[in-house]
Design a protein around this motif. Structure first.
Motif, PDB file in Angstrom:
ATOM      1  N   HIS A 148       0.826  -1.206   0.000  1.00 17.85           N
ATOM      2  CA  HIS A 148       0.000   0.000   0.000  1.00 17.85           C
ATOM      3  C   HIS A 148       0.858   1.253   0.000  1.00 17.85           C
ATOM      4  O   HIS A 148       0.823   2.060   0.925  1.00 17.85           O
ATOM      5  CB  HIS A 148      -0.943  -0.013   1.204  1.00 17.85           C
ATOM      6  CG  HIS A 148      -1.886  -1.165   1.219  1.00 17.85           C
ATOM      7  ND1 HIS A 148      -2.745  -1.430   0.184  1.00 17.85           N
ATOM      8  CD2 HIS A 148      -2.085  -2.143   2.133  1.00 17.85           C
ATOM      9  CE1 HIS A 148      -3.462  -2.510   0.460  1.00 17.85           C
ATOM     10  NE2 HIS A 148      -3.075  -2.968   1.628  1.00 17.85           N
ATOM     11  N   GLY A 153      -3.150   3.169   1.014  1.00 24.23           N
ATOM     12  CA  GLY A 153      -3.891   2.002   1.471  1.00 24.23           C
ATOM     13  C   GLY A 153      -5.161   2.309   2.223  1.00 24.23           C
ATOM     14  O   GLY A 153      -5.653   1.492   2.992  1.00 24.23           O
ATOM     15  N   GLY A 154      -5.748   3.498   2.022  1.00 27.72           N
ATOM     16  CA  GLY A 154      -6.996   3.819   2.691  1.00 27.72           C
ATOM     17  C   GLY A 154      -6.815   4.284   4.116  1.00 27.72           C
ATOM     18  O   GLY A 154      -7.767   4.630   4.795  1.00 27.72           O
ATOM     19  N   GLN A 178      -4.291  10.911  -0.663  1.00 26.46           N
ATOM     20  CA  GLN A 178      -5.675  10.477  -0.757  1.00 26.46           C
ATOM     21  C   GLN A 178      -6.421  11.341  -1.767  1.00 26.46           C
ATOM     22  O   GLN A 178      -6.187  12.554  -1.868  1.00 26.46           O
ATOM     23  CB  GLN A 178      -6.357  10.578   0.617  1.00 26.46           C
ATOM     24  CG  GLN A 178      -5.633   9.840   1.734  1.00 26.46           C
ATOM     25  CD  GLN A 178      -5.616   8.341   1.528  1.00 26.46           C
ATOM     26  OE1 GLN A 178      -6.574   7.770   1.009  1.00 26.46           O
ATOM     27  NE2 GLN A 178      -4.542   7.697   1.942  1.00 26.46           N
ATOM     28  N   HIS A 187      -4.449   7.400  -3.629  1.00 24.92           N
ATOM     29  CA  HIS A 187      -5.330   6.321  -3.213  1.00 24.92           C
ATOM     30  C   HIS A 187      -6.748   6.846  -3.071  1.00 24.92           C
ATOM     31  O   HIS A 187      -6.975   7.958  -2.600  1.00 24.92           O
ATOM     32  CB  HIS A 187      -4.854   5.745  -1.875  1.00 24.92           C
ATOM     33  CG  HIS A 187      -5.721   4.647  -1.374  1.00 24.92           C
ATOM     34  ND1 HIS A 187      -6.821   4.873  -0.582  1.00 24.92           N
ATOM     35  CD2 HIS A 187      -5.655   3.310  -1.566  1.00 24.92           C
ATOM     36  CE1 HIS A 187      -7.392   3.720  -0.306  1.00 24.92           C
ATOM     37  NE2 HIS A 187      -6.704   2.755  -0.883  1.00 24.92           N
ATOM     38  N   PHE A 243     -10.844   1.952   2.419  1.00 23.38           N
ATOM     39  CA  PHE A 243     -10.189   0.659   2.620  1.00 23.38           C
ATOM     40  C   PHE A 243     -10.937  -0.476   1.921  1.00 23.38           C
ATOM     41  O   PHE A 243     -10.335  -1.390   1.372  1.00 23.38           O
ATOM     42  CB  PHE A 243     -10.082   0.373   4.127  1.00 23.38           C
ATOM     43  CG  PHE A 243      -9.333  -0.879   4.425  1.00 23.38           C
ATOM     44  CD1 PHE A 243      -7.960  -0.938   4.270  1.00 23.38           C
ATOM     45  CD2 PHE A 243      -9.994  -2.030   4.837  1.00 23.38           C
ATOM     46  CE1 PHE A 243      -7.256  -2.099   4.532  1.00 23.38           C
ATOM     47  CE2 PHE A 243      -9.293  -3.199   5.103  1.00 23.38           C
ATOM     48  CZ  PHE A 243      -7.926  -3.225   4.946  1.00 23.38           C
ATOM     49  N   SER A 296     -10.291  -0.227  -2.035  1.00 23.75           N
ATOM     50  CA  SER A 296      -8.969   0.367  -2.180  1.00 23.75           C
ATOM     51  C   SER A 296      -8.467   0.268  -3.619  1.00 23.75           C
ATOM     52  O   SER A 296      -8.474  -0.801  -4.216  1.00 23.75           O
ATOM     53  CB  SER A 296      -7.993  -0.340  -1.238  1.00 23.75           C
ATOM     54  OG  SER A 296      -6.688   0.144  -1.427  1.00 23.75           O
ATOM     55  N   ARG A 297      -8.029   1.399  -4.166  1.00 26.34           N
ATOM     56  CA  ARG A 297      -7.433   1.399  -5.497  1.00 26.34           C
ATOM     57  C   ARG A 297      -6.576   2.647  -5.664  1.00 26.34           C
ATOM     58  O   ARG A 297      -6.777   3.654  -4.976  1.00 26.34           O
ATOM     59  CB  ARG A 297      -8.507   1.337  -6.597  1.00 26.34           C
ATOM     60  CG  ARG A 297      -9.429   2.548  -6.673  1.00 26.34           C
ATOM     61  CD  ARG A 297     -10.657   2.220  -7.495  1.00 26.34           C
ATOM     62  NE  ARG A 297     -11.488   3.387  -7.782  1.00 26.34           N
ATOM     63  CZ  ARG A 297     -12.337   3.923  -6.934  1.00 26.34           C
ATOM     64  NH1 ARG A 297     -12.473   3.412  -5.716  1.00 26.34           N
ATOM     65  NH2 ARG A 297     -13.065   4.972  -7.276  1.00 26.34           N
ATOM     66  N   THR A 298      -5.644   2.555  -6.575  1.00 25.09           N
ATOM     67  CA  THR A 298      -4.760   3.679  -6.880  1.00 25.09           C
ATOM     68  C   THR A 298      -5.101   4.214  -8.262  1.00 25.09           C
ATOM     69  O   THR A 298      -5.218   3.445  -9.223  1.00 25.09           O
ATOM     70  CB  THR A 298      -3.285   3.238  -6.847  1.00 25.09           C
ATOM     71  OG1 THR A 298      -2.973   2.746  -5.543  1.00 25.09           O
ATOM     72  CG2 THR A 298      -2.366   4.396  -7.173  1.00 25.09           C
TER      73      THR A 298
END
Length: 436
Positions: free
Chosen positions: A163, A167-168, A174, A215, A219, A222-224
């Protein structure tokens, strides 16, 4: 003449410009290389210290490189104003810029950012941005959280398993959708806001366009994703850029803080962002290897020239002391020549691997990272020996240190070599369960 003298003299002759490459070049590639080298010799080089400018590079030189040689768009498709050349030509350019330690937007813009825009951008985004990149008028920088550039590019670890973008949880960068943005948010520069910090952004203090990995989704989802943050006249609201002192002054870096910064989604969801980052990383590894090979070759040439310029010791009043100094100096020269001959072999091996990886896929998708590992080790060894031989405070000694700083900086940013090899072994299953 003994074996060490013969080996070193052979190495010195082999580093001449006409036969420096251990792989064949076409006539057009040879002409391109000579033109680029001449231009860089005129305007760049370790002694020029162009990175001390506010931009971190010579803007006039970059304009000439883009106009005369099409360097910025060398690997971009012709439909977007690029030259449509392959990785071999771009690697050739990177070797020459590495040889001169020339600060330029080439790595951050053409190697790291442009391929991601070409791979993931919408037709409108590609049509708007890529022609401006190709003509050199738009510079870009890839911003990833913390110091995780090598991981984000999949060079030293699995960018899908770790992450690195947040990673949330707290930390990282973010992204938050606003105004009912949803999957298509970001069109026209609205719909997303970014929060967080990227600590080591190459050319991040002056780039016209930031491509930010962030990100999103919380959670559970979760995706980038990748986002475009455009520089505005007078500054971009919510974006704070700070140029930072870098170990390698010829590779400027910046810290980027994002505080409710307006951003535009690159492309459309769903998109394989992590796969695109890893693919870009594999190509970038070849270009970084070419840069390292160029720098190592230049450091080796400088070391050989320095060794050859050592004249006989000055005459002494006592002949016995004079003879003793001569013998000691000769023994030192023999040892240094033998070491440089060995280093020449390492540099040429790294160069061969680099161009093999550039010209064809090679024995798998890890040929680029493996070439980078070899090149980084050759650069570290060669620049270390060059710095040791110079070992003083003259202008030449300072330049030798710049090459050594490039080696150390690249290991920190994109390596180390052992992690590049370990990741390649893991991906290919070379050592089976041991690598895993």
């Amino acid at each position: 003449m003994d074996a060490a003298d013969t080996a070193a003299d052979s190495a010195a002759r082999a580093t001449a410009p006409e036969v420096a490459l251990a792989v064949a070049l076409t006539g057009e590639q040879q002409k391109f290389r000579h033109t680029l080298r001449d231009l860089l010799a005129e305007r760049a080089g370790p002694g020029e210290n162009r990175a001390a400018t506010p931009e971190g590079y010579d803007t006039g030189l970059w304009a000439r490189l883009s106009d005369t040689l099409g360097l910025a768009g060398l690997a971009l498709p012709a439909e977007y104003g690029g030259a449509g050349r392959g990785p071999a030509e771009l690697a050739l350019a990177c070797e020459e810029t590495g040889r001169a330690l020339a600060p330029s937007p080439l790595l951050a813009t053409a190697v790291l950012t442009a391929p991601l825009i070409a791979a993931l951008g919408t037709p409108a985004q590609r049509a708007e941005l890529l022609p401006r990149i190709a003509d050199g008028s738009l510079t870009c920088a890839l911003a990833v959280p913390g110091g995780s550039l090598a991981l984000a590019l999949g060079l030293t670890g699995d960018n899908a398993a770790e992450h690195w973008s947040g990673g949330g949880r707290a930390g990282g960068i973010q992204a938050r959708a606003v105004d009912g943005g949803g999957a298509g948010a970001g069109t026209g520069g609205t719909g997303w806001r970014l929060y967080g910090e990227a600590a080591q952004v190459l050319d991040g203090h002056t780039a016209d366009l930031l491509l930010v990995a962030a990100h999103t989704g919380g959670f559970a989802r979760s995706r980038t994703l990748l986002f475009l943050v455009r520089e505005r006249e007078g500054g971009t609201p919510g974006v704070v850029r700070t140029r930072r002192t870098a170990l390698d002054p010829t590779r400027p870096q910046a810290g980027v803080e994002l505080r409710d910064a307006e951003a535009e989604l690159l492309g459309e969801e769903p998109a394989d962002v992590l796969g695109a980052l890893a693919a870009t990383g594999r190509t970038a590894a070849v270009m970084l290897a070419a840069e390292a090979v160029g720098a190592a070759g230049a450091a080796l040439d400088r070391a050989l020239a320095h060794l050859g310029s050592r004249g006989q010791p000055q005459a002494h009043a006592h002949e016995q002391a004079h003879a003793h100094e001569q013998a000691h100096a000769h023994a030192q020269a023999l040892a240094a020549k033998g070491t440089l001959a060995d280093l020449y072999v390492r540099v040429e091996a790294a160069r061969s691997l680099t161009y093999c990886a550039a010209r064809e896929p090679g024995p798998g998708p890890e040929s680029g990272p493996l070439a980078l590992a070899q090149a980084l080790e050759a650069l570290r060894a060669t620049t270390g020996e060059s710095a040791r031989l110079h070992g003083g405070d003259s202008a030449e000694d300072q330049e030798a240190r710049l090459f050594f700083q490039r080696a150390a900086s690249d290991e920190l940013l994109f390596g180390p070599a052992r992690r590049l090899r370990a990741r390649a072994a893991e991906r290919t299953g070379l050592f089976g369960e041991v690598a895993a």
